[in-house]
Write a protein that holds these residues in place. Structure first.
Motif, PDB file in Angstrom:
ATOM      1  N   VAL A   1      22.318   7.861   6.498  1.00 26.98           N
ATOM      2  CA  VAL A   1      23.402   7.538   7.474  1.00 26.98           C
ATOM      3  C   VAL A   1      22.573   6.823   8.831  1.00 26.98           C
TER       4      VAL A   1
ATOM      5  N   LEU B   1      29.134   0.655   1.242  1.00 29.27           N
ATOM      6  CA  LEU B   1      28.311   1.873   1.679  1.00 29.27           C
ATOM      7  C   LEU B   1      27.547   2.658   0.556  1.00 29.27           C
TER       8      LEU B   1
ATOM      9  N   THR C   1      22.621  11.748   4.672  1.00 33.20           N
ATOM     10  CA  THR C   1      23.102  10.499   3.923  1.00 33.20           C
ATOM     11  C   THR C   1      24.529  10.160   4.343  1.00 33.20           C
ATOM     12  N   ASN C   2      24.871   9.036   4.093  1.00 33.28           N
ATOM     13  CA  ASN C   2      26.334   8.377   4.358  1.00 33.28           C
ATOM     14  C   ASN C   2      27.307   9.429   3.673  1.00 33.28           C
TER      15      ASN C   2
ATOM     16  N   GLU D   1      29.930  -1.077   5.215  1.00 35.50           N
ATOM     17  CA  GLU D   1      29.432  -1.240   6.574  1.00 35.50           C
ATOM     18  C   GLU D   1      28.953  -2.742   6.765  1.00 35.50           C
TER      19      GLU D   1
ATOM     20  N   ARG E   1      33.629   6.735  13.851  1.00 33.24           N
ATOM     21  CA  ARG E   1      32.589   6.766  12.528  1.00 33.24           C
ATOM     22  C   ARG E   1      31.431   6.052  13.182  1.00 33.24           C
TER      23      ARG E   1
ATOM     24  N   TYR F   1      27.631  12.500   6.037  1.00 33.57           N
ATOM     25  CA  TYR F   1      28.456  12.205   7.060  1.00 33.57           C
ATOM     26  C   TYR F   1      29.768  11.708   7.020  1.00 33.57           C
ATOM     27  N   LEU F   2      29.992  11.043   5.748  1.00 33.15           N
ATOM     28  CA  LEU F   2      31.371  11.004   5.698  1.00 33.15           C
ATOM     29  C   LEU F   2      32.240  11.995   5.311  1.00 33.15           C
TER      30      LEU F   2
ATOM     31  N   TRP G   1      30.167   0.938  10.391  1.00 33.82           N
ATOM     32  CA  TRP G   1      31.007   1.268   9.428  1.00 33.82           C
ATOM     33  C   TRP G   1      32.430   0.571   9.567  1.00 33.82           C
TER      34      TRP G   1
ATOM     35  N   GLY H   1      19.180   7.837  12.893  1.00 33.43           N
ATOM     36  CA  GLY H   1      19.825   8.854  11.928  1.00 33.43           C
ATOM     37  C   GLY H   1      19.559  10.133  12.250  1.00 33.43           C
TER      38      GLY H   1
END
Length: 416
Positions: A282, A276, A222-223, A267, A256, A226-227, A260, A409
């Motif tokens: 992601v 986001l 997921t975002n 994004e 990034r 990844y964040l 993003w 992804g």
């Protein structure tokens, strides 16, 4: 010429041809001639070129099969050939955006002319070889429908106005399933295409391979996950990266995922800049980034054999181009493997090479896949920009490891 045989579904051949061809034009509704003219980078193509090249394909490989056929624009054979060296010379790919002529209206007329000729052909008796070429052309068109969307997105992202391609529905509150690893099969398995449906040559022949003890993540990364990698300094830690990947990060200044924004809270999408979604997959990740994230997470990327063996036992279900989200969405709560199809193409740990016993198609169509088996990596599963009826478990997509503009992804794998 030997072209793979297949069985056609119950849809009338003329209706299927016209449906797919009209859908390409439908994807261009709301876009201006200027929008369809721009080439934002060498890896992308103008929308206008996609419209013409897919038409050229039918003219070159289907209508041209008849010696009596005469092209309405014979000089366009050079302009809209993509990479078929055995067909003849071609206009340089990085300069496709310079083709202000022919105009968009002329290309639309060209499509209509070729579609009329194809309709007449399909209304008659079509032998197996020609039918296979037509189906290859339709599958090729669907590939370009996806490329049209990814190229439009990149082009709009380069515009400071950050325009919208299509409005999106209001974002609903989403929540992804907890990440779990599910064991895959171990031992000898068969992969590669089987059955009578359409297949590209690079999916053949079906063959045996060995799977060691392994597990696959139940869903995509997921975002939010990844964040955490970004905030933990993932783009500054050389030890996480392959050598070429680290060199690319340094050269390109990556910090990034591609779209993003600087605030790491929004994004760019085909619906413009959106918040986001922490629980959505992601996307727009290169192989280098996917591999680095997997190392950071204490995991690895699945092999394509591991992925296919698991996906082949699942129905083709997911978030595709047909759903008109044009962006990945969060997984739904549930057991078992989720998001194996649609949302994002999934990078695998497998280089794009031939299967044992692979034989490309003879003649010019042999250039479709085989000659690209060098320096590229396999992706599986399709994306939110892929037509649903274009994907299957054995489908092998491929891109160079630095490519980010596709909806790509991560699904994690691990040894057991």
């Amino acid at each position: 010429m030997n072209v793979p045989t297949f069985t056609v579904d119950t849809e009338d051949a003329v209706a299927r041809f016209m449906r797919i061809r009209r859908h390409t034009l439908a994807l261009c509704v709301g876009l201006s001639g200027e929008d369809l003219q721009v080439q934002s980078m060498p890896d992308a193509s103008p929308g206008k070129w996609h419209l013409a090249h897919t038409t050229w394909f039918f003219e070159q490989f289907v209508l041209g099969h008849d010696p009596a056929y005469r092209s309405p624009n014979p000089e366009w054979r050079y302009l809209f050939n993509s990479y078929y060296e055995s067909v003849g010379p071609m206009h340089a790919r990085p300069q496709r955006g310079l083709l202000s002529r022919p105009a968009l209206g002329e290309i639309r007329d060209y499509r209509a002319c070729v579609d009329e000729a194809m309709g007449e052909l399909l209304a008659g008796d079509v032998n197996t070889e020609l039918a296979a070429r037509i189906e290859l052309g339709l599958q090729h068109e669907q590939q370009h429908q996806e490329l049209l969307l990814t190229d439009i997105k990149h082009m709009f992202s380069c515009n400071p106005l950050q325009p919208t391609y299509r409005d999106a529905a209001d974002q609903r509150e989403s929540r992804s399933s907890p990440l779990r690893f599910l064991p895959g099969r171990q031992g000898p398995v068969d992969i590669g295409h089987e059955g009578d449906g359409f297949t590209y040559d690079n999916e053949t022949p079906r063959h045996a391979t060995w799977l060691s003890a392994h597990a696959l993540a139940n869903r995509l990364v997921t975002n939010a996950e990844y964040l955490a990698f970004v905030r933990d300094g993932g783009y500054q830690e050389a030890g996480l990266w392959l050598s070429d990947g680290w060199a690319t990060v340094q050269r390109e200044g990556w910090q990034r995922p591609l779209y993003w924004q600087d605030d790491l809270a929004s994004e760019f999408t085909l619906a413009g800049v959106r918040p986001l979604d922490a629980h959505a997959p992601v996307c727009h990740i290169s192989y280098f980034e996917a591999d680095a994230f997997a190392r950071w997470a204490g995991a690895r990327l699945p092999t394509e054999a591991e992925w296919e063996d698991a996906a082949a036992r699942l129905p083709v279900h997911g978030n595709f181009q047909d759903d008109a989200h044009f962006h990945p969405i969060a997984s739904s709560p549930g057991d078992g493997l989720q998001q194996m199809y649609g949302d994002v193409w999934e990078w695998t740990a497998s280089p794009y090479v031939s299967y044992p016993g692979f034989k490309p198609l003879p003649g010019a169509l042999g250039e479709y896949n085989g000659k690209f088996m060098n320096g590229q990596w396999v992706l599986r599963g399709g994306s939110c920009a892929t037509p649903r009826d274009h994907i299957r478990a054995s489908y092998r997509n491929f891109f160079p490891p630095h490519a980010r503009w596709q909806f790509a992804g991560i699904r994690l794998g691990q040894d057991r």
